[in-house]
Write a protein that holds these residues in place. Structure first.
Motif, PDB file in Angstrom:
ATOM      1  N   VAL A  31      -6.027  83.679   6.505  1.00 31.42           N
ATOM      2  CA  VAL A  31      -6.273  82.270   6.834  1.00 31.42           C
ATOM      3  C   VAL A  31      -7.127  82.151   8.090  1.00 31.42           C
ATOM      4  CG1 VAL A  31      -5.136  80.162   7.661  1.00 31.42           C
ATOM      5  CG2 VAL A  31      -4.225  81.380   5.679  1.00 31.42           C
ATOM      6  N   ASN A  32      -6.832  82.948   9.096  1.00 37.83           N
ATOM      7  CA  ASN A  32      -7.546  82.827  10.372  1.00 37.83           C
ATOM      8  C   ASN A  32      -8.950  83.406  10.365  1.00 37.83           C
ATOM      9  OD1 ASN A  32      -5.535  81.444  11.723  1.00 37.83           O
ATOM     10  ND2 ASN A  32      -4.546  83.300  12.461  1.00 37.83           N
ATOM     11  N   THR A  33      -9.162  84.495   9.647  1.00 39.00           N
ATOM     12  CA  THR A  33     -10.462  85.174   9.740  1.00 39.00           C
ATOM     13  C   THR A  33     -11.185  85.309   8.413  1.00 39.00           C
ATOM     14  OG1 THR A  33      -9.547  87.398   9.453  1.00 39.00           O
ATOM     15  CG2 THR A  33      -9.621  86.527  11.702  1.00 39.00           C
ATOM     16  N   GLY A  38     -14.029  94.155   8.133  1.00 44.96           N
ATOM     17  CA  GLY A  38     -13.015  94.465   9.144  1.00 44.96           C
ATOM     18  C   GLY A  38     -11.670  93.811   8.897  1.00 44.96           C
ATOM     19  N   PHE A  39     -11.507  93.153   7.736  1.00 46.53           N
ATOM     20  CA  PHE A  39     -10.239  92.470   7.448  1.00 46.53           C
ATOM     21  C   PHE A  39      -9.052  93.408   7.532  1.00 46.53           C
ATOM     22  CE2 PHE A  39      -6.877  91.590   4.392  1.00 46.53           C
ATOM     23  CZ  PHE A  39      -6.418  90.368   4.866  1.00 46.53           C
ATOM     24  N   PHE A  40      -9.147  94.573   6.889  1.00 47.34           N
ATOM     25  CA  PHE A  40      -8.000  95.484   6.840  1.00 47.34           C
ATOM     26  C   PHE A  40      -7.642  96.029   8.218  1.00 47.34           C
ATOM     27  CE2 PHE A  40      -9.400  95.566   2.393  1.00 47.34           C
ATOM     28  CZ  PHE A  40      -8.199  95.175   1.805  1.00 47.34           C
ATOM     29  N   ALA A  46      -2.538  93.472  13.433  1.00 50.84           N
ATOM     30  CA  ALA A  46      -1.519  92.422  13.477  1.00 50.84           C
ATOM     31  C   ALA A  46      -0.177  92.962  12.992  1.00 50.84           C
ATOM     32  CB  ALA A  46      -1.953  91.228  12.626  1.00 50.84           C
ATOM     33  N   PHE A  47      -0.201  93.767  11.955  1.00 48.70           N
ATOM     34  CA  PHE A  47       1.020  94.360  11.407  1.00 48.70           C
ATOM     35  C   PHE A  47       1.714  95.240  12.442  1.00 48.70           C
ATOM     36  CE2 PHE A  47       3.336  97.727   9.307  1.00 48.70           C
ATOM     37  CZ  PHE A  47       4.099  97.036   8.377  1.00 48.70           C
ATOM     38  N   ILE A  48       0.945  96.087  13.110  1.00 53.09           N
ATOM     39  CA  ILE A  48       1.503  97.018  14.102  1.00 53.09           C
ATOM     40  C   ILE A  48       2.153  96.271  15.266  1.00 53.09           C
ATOM     41  CG2 ILE A  48       0.838  98.768  15.830  1.00 53.09           C
ATOM     42  CD1 ILE A  48       1.074  99.788  12.916  1.00 53.09           C
TER      43      ILE A  48
END
Length: 76
Positions: A31-33, A38-40, A46-48
């Motif tokens: 949603v934000n980007t 570079g999405f992954f 963010a996950f970490i």
């Protein structure tokens, strides 16, 4: 059985936090980007950050929330 019963709370917390954070960070990053270059990497970063926070919140909060929800349910 892989783990003894005494580890049930930790196994549940680990699985629930991975499940929740995997989906939530993916959705929020998307949603934000958007799904661009570079999405992954952005999602993984963010996950970490989010996973340890979620693990602790579930570990500490789940038992209290289960008790509270039990009090909110009308017994018939």
């Amino acid at each position: 059985m892989i783990f003894p019963a005494r580890y049930q709370r930790f196994v549940f917390t680990f699985m629930m936090s991975i499940y929740m954070v995997f989906i939530m960070t993916c959705v929020i990053t998307l949603v934000n980007t958007g799904f661009s270059d570079g999405f992954f990497l952005r999602w993984f970063n963010a996950f970490i950050v989010a996973w340890p926070v979620a693990f602790v919140l579930i570990l500490v909060g789940a038992p209290r929330l289960q008790k509270l929800s039990g009090k909110l349910i009308r017994q018939t």
